[in-house]
Design a protein around this motif. Structure first.
Motif, PDB file in Angstrom:
ATOM      1  N   GLU A   1       0.831  -1.199   0.000  1.00 54.59           N
ATOM      2  CA  GLU A   1       0.000   0.000   0.000  1.00 54.59           C
ATOM      3  C   GLU A   1       0.867   1.252   0.000  1.00 54.59           C
ATOM      4  OE1 GLU A   1      -3.298   2.301   2.801  1.00 54.59           O
ATOM      5  OE2 GLU A   1      -2.651   0.270   3.320  1.00 54.59           O
ATOM      6  N   GLU A   2       1.942   1.263   0.820  1.00 53.38           N
ATOM      7  CA  GLU A   2       2.832   2.421   0.852  1.00 53.38           C
ATOM      8  C   GLU A   2       3.504   2.631  -0.506  1.00 53.38           C
ATOM      9  OE1 GLU A   2       5.573   2.121   4.033  1.00 53.38           O
ATOM     10  OE2 GLU A   2       4.050   2.264   5.606  1.00 53.38           O
ATOM     11  N   GLN A   3       3.900   1.522  -1.163  1.00 53.40           N
ATOM     12  CA  GLN A   3       4.505   1.642  -2.488  1.00 53.40           C
ATOM     13  C   GLN A   3       3.522   2.266  -3.474  1.00 53.40           C
ATOM     14  OE1 GLN A   3       5.458  -2.057  -4.384  1.00 53.40           O
ATOM     15  NE2 GLN A   3       6.548  -1.097  -6.093  1.00 53.40           N
ATOM     16  N   CYS A   4       2.268   1.810  -3.434  1.00 51.03           N
ATOM     17  CA  CYS A   4       1.243   2.369  -4.337  1.00 51.03           C
ATOM     18  C   CYS A   4       1.047   3.855  -4.070  1.00 51.03           C
ATOM     19  CB  CYS A   4      -0.075   1.628  -4.155  1.00 51.03           C
ATOM     20  SG  CYS A   4      -0.096  -0.042  -4.832  1.00 51.03           S
ATOM     21  N   ARG A   5       1.024   4.262  -2.811  1.00 51.43           N
ATOM     22  CA  ARG A   5       0.818   5.673  -2.479  1.00 51.43           C
ATOM     23  C   ARG A   5       1.963   6.533  -2.993  1.00 51.43           C
ATOM     24  NH1 ARG A   5       0.750   7.285   2.364  1.00 51.43           N
ATOM     25  NH2 ARG A   5      -0.936   8.821   2.216  1.00 51.43           N
ATOM     26  N   VAL A   6       3.185   6.027  -2.876  1.00 47.89           N
ATOM     27  CA  VAL A   6       4.328   6.783  -3.378  1.00 47.89           C
ATOM     28  C   VAL A   6       4.231   6.958  -4.893  1.00 47.89           C
ATOM     29  CG1 VAL A   6       6.824   6.723  -3.719  1.00 47.89           C
ATOM     30  CG2 VAL A   6       5.867   6.145  -1.476  1.00 47.89           C
ATOM     31  N   VAL A   7       3.857   5.882  -5.592  1.00 45.79           N
ATOM     32  CA  VAL A   7       3.720   5.965  -7.048  1.00 45.79           C
ATOM     33  C   VAL A   7       2.609   6.953  -7.421  1.00 45.79           C
ATOM     34  CG1 VAL A   7       3.073   4.679  -9.129  1.00 45.79           C
ATOM     35  CG2 VAL A   7       4.647   3.658  -7.464  1.00 45.79           C
ATOM     36  N   MET A   8       1.479   6.887  -6.723  1.00 48.07           N
ATOM     37  CA  MET A   8       0.370   7.792  -7.036  1.00 48.07           C
ATOM     38  C   MET A   8       0.778   9.244  -6.798  1.00 48.07           C
ATOM     39  SD  MET A   8      -3.181   5.869  -5.895  1.00 48.07           S
ATOM     40  CE  MET A   8      -2.735   5.544  -4.194  1.00 48.07           C
TER      41      MET A   8
END
Length: 669
Positions: free
Chosen positions: A199-206
């Motif tokens: 989830e943290e990885q997705c947030r950084v990408v977004m």
């Protein structure tokens, strides 16, 4: 999150599409899909390419004679591939941001393509095979997600779908809504299975995608703001969050001006603060930003936007700001609204209209023509026709029905906007009634003026005697009508209307008193005793079965905000100019109720109180029965009016007569 949130479970009513899984043809599907999703194609573009393969057109390029033809893919397989691309990634417009794969089908019993839980096992086997065989990230994400939603190896396939969505959404150029939804779907899958690191990885990408898009001047709110909303859904404190959400919110507040975008950003900001003063500051920023955008508009758009800002300020309980904006709205010059009138004309023969008007002046005595006027049908037409027209318009709307309707008063201030299905139906009905009444009002005014030109102005006492004799004997109200009619003939239309409209309300009160309905509201606490307003009186007459067509005309003319609403407009001093058509309609309404009223005063409060206390009135039972009958059918035999068919016949007759005359002139020596 429970399994039911992501698993559509086993089919409870399988929709068999006739497909049978075969590994060889499934491998052929891999090649087809790789071609369709080549060069980073999104789902819509891939669907178009797939459709061109499934159903080639004459414009498709022909194969060279020496080329070896590729084996034709089985049609059932191609149909399944097309259906798989019909499912949508859906992000809700309201509420917390999330993203689900499926169909927005409501509660329909049957949908197409089938609900994911209704597909057959052969289709599921195809999805599972393609999920592991495809290389194109968008295609791999779609079929992994479909198989996952159907319950196949949830942990592994959800991870496979998540990784593919993230790969597809992380693009440098051409970022659009499919890429945005893919990123939100990857983030949703990680939240579903509580994969914190993912989830943290997705947030950084977004966050990186947001900044990159804004830096490149790509600011499509429907694509980017849902990503911002997803980033705000975190339990991390700002100091612990690797994503600077507050900084992103501040930047978004500087970039977006559209009302819905500003409100959305403000709601995200308010959800992140903990003090009332901080929320108040954000709300004030929202209203100031919305007002700034409204002021930059012009014409009617400026009026409507300022009205919307005032409404939003009231919702946020910013009373002082709403008052200041209201004063600003009131100060706008009416000429700045820049409205345009759209007019059209049609030419018809004078034959039918002259035939119609002359029936009112053909007798030696004015009384016969006047009574024909008194027997004219409701100017707004029959209630059945109005309802039928409204239903037809709702079933088959026109282009104009797409746009929001805003009614303005004579100062060009917005008064009412239909905002629900019921109010839209009310507006359509009132608009149809307005068209009918506009024609009928002109006809009524012409009839009254022709009566005066033919017979002069009949004396007031003779008018009173006729109306009282033909009606139920109320000379007081008959005299009021006669004086209003004389003002009409004298050209004092404002006086005519200001006399007639209040007395319509008086007559309605008298009718209810005659029918032994206690209407006077005695003092309650500190509130003094009063009669109910006209709208309540008309509701009471509706309960007593007043003819629906006449009832609608009275409401449309006097109290309906979608109609003329003359009672309220006059009471608040907002009637600046009165047309002869409006005055004639008021006279017609007054004459209707005056002829229904028996002797008595409409404002005898002592009699009302006595009736309420003693439970009986001074009207005989037979008189009440007679009045009830008259209310159900106020006019025994209505005077005929020109119909559409009659006018059409007149047009043809007029054209034929004209042709004959031209022929005769040509034949003359």
């Amino acid at each position: 999150m429970s399994g039911e949130d992501w698993n559509d479970e086993a089919p409870d009513q399988s929709q068999d599409t006739g497909y049978t899984f075969e590994p060889a043809s499934a491998q052929l599907a891999v090649n087809i899909l790789e071609d369709c999703f080549a060069e980073g194609a999104d789902y819509l573009e891939a669907a178009h390419r797939l459709h061109a393969i499934t159903r080639p057109t004459e414009a498709s390029p022909a194969a060279e004679p020496n080329d070896a033809p590729d084996p034709a893919p089985p049609l059932p397989l191609m149909n399944e591939l097309e259906r798989a691309l019909m499912y949508e990634l859906a992000v809700p417009f309201d509420g917390p941001v999330t993203c689900e794969l499926g169909l927005d089908d409501g509660d329909s019993a049957f949908v197409w393509p089938p609900r994911i839980r209704h597909v057959t096992d052969d289709v599921v086997r195809l999805w599972t095979f393609l999920a592991s065989a495809l290389n194109a990230s968008a295609a791999r994400a779609r079929f992994s997600d479909l198989a996952f939603r159907r319950g196949v190896d949830p942990v592994a396939l959800s991870q496979l779908a998540r990784d593919a969505y993230l790969e597809f959404g992380e693009v440098d150029e051409g970022f659009d809504i499919d890429h945005a939804h893919a990123l939100i779907r990857a983030w949703t899958l990680d939240r579903t299975f509580r994969r914190v690191e993912g989830e943290e990885q997705c947030r950084v990408v977004m966050a990186e995608v947001l900044v990159s898009s804004w830096d490149s001047a790509r600011r499509v709110a429907g694509v980017l703001l849902p990503i911002l909303g997803a980033l705000c859904r975190t339990s991390l404190a700002p100091s612990e969050d690797p994503v600077g959400v507050d900084a992103l919110l501040e930047r978004a507040g500087e970039l977006y001006f559209n009302a819905s975008s500003v409100t959305y950003i403000a709601e995200l900001k308010r959800a992140r603060v903990t003090t009332e003063s901080a929320r108040l500051s954000i709300s004030e920023w929202e209203i100031e930003r919305l007002a700034e955008e409204a002021r930059a508009s012009s014409g009617l758009v400026k009026v409507v936007r300022l009205r919307d800002v005032i409404e939003r300020a009231r919702q946020l309980q910013l009373i002082e700001l709403s008052r200041a904006l209201t004063a600003e709205l009131q100060a706008l010059p009416a000429d700045d609204v820049e409205l345009e009138s759209i007019e059209s004309t049609i030419s018809i023969s004078r034959l039918v209209m002259e035939f119609y008007f002359r029936q009112f002046t053909r007798d030696r005595d004015w009384r016969n023509g006047f009574m024909r006027f008194a027997h004219l049908p409701p100017p707004t037409g029959s209630i059945e026709d109005l309802r039928s027209a409204a239903e037809e318009r709702l079933l088959r709307p026109r282009v104009v029905d797409i746009f929001t309707t805003v009614l303005l008063d004579n100062e060009m201030l917005p008064t009412w906007t239909p905002s629900s299905d019921d109010t839209r139906a009310e507006w359509i009905t009132a608009r149809e009634a307005s068209f009918k009444a506009a024609v009928a009002g002109d006809h009524h005014a012409e009839i009254l003026m022709r009566l005066q030109r033919r017979y002069g102005s009949p004396p007031v006492d003779e008018l009173v005697a006729l109306i009282a004799f033909e009606g139920r004997g109320n000379t007081g109200l008959a005299e009021v009508f006669a004086r209003a009619l004389h003002h009409f003939w004298d050209g004092d239309l404002e006086a005519c209307v200001h006399i007639a409209v209040p007395r319509i309300e008086s007559a309605c009160r008298l009718l209810l008193k005659e029918l032994d309905v206690g209407i006077y509201q005695v003092q309650l606490g500190d509130r003094p005793g009063v009669y109910p307003p006209l709208g309540v009186l008309l509701d009471s007459l509706a309960d007593l079965d007043l003819d629906e067509s006449w009832l609608y005309f009275l409401r449309w003319l006097l109290v309906n905000h979608a109609g003329k609403n003359l009672r309220n407009e006059i009471a608040h001093g907002k009637v600046a100019a009165v047309s002869s058509s409006e005055a004639a309609l008021c006279l017609r309404a007054l004459l209707l109720v005056v002829m229904l009223c028996g002797p008595g005063s409409a404002d005898n409060i002592e009699a009302d109180l006595a009736r309420d206390v003693n439970g009986a009135g001074d009207v005989s039972a037979s008189a009440v029965r007679d009045l009830r009958g008259r209310i159900r059918q106020p006019i025994d035999s209505a005077t005929g009016v020109p119909s559409g068919a009659t006018v059409a016949v007149a047009v043809m007759v007029g054209a034929a007569v004209g042709s004959v005359r031209r022929l005769i002139r040509r034949l003359r020596p």
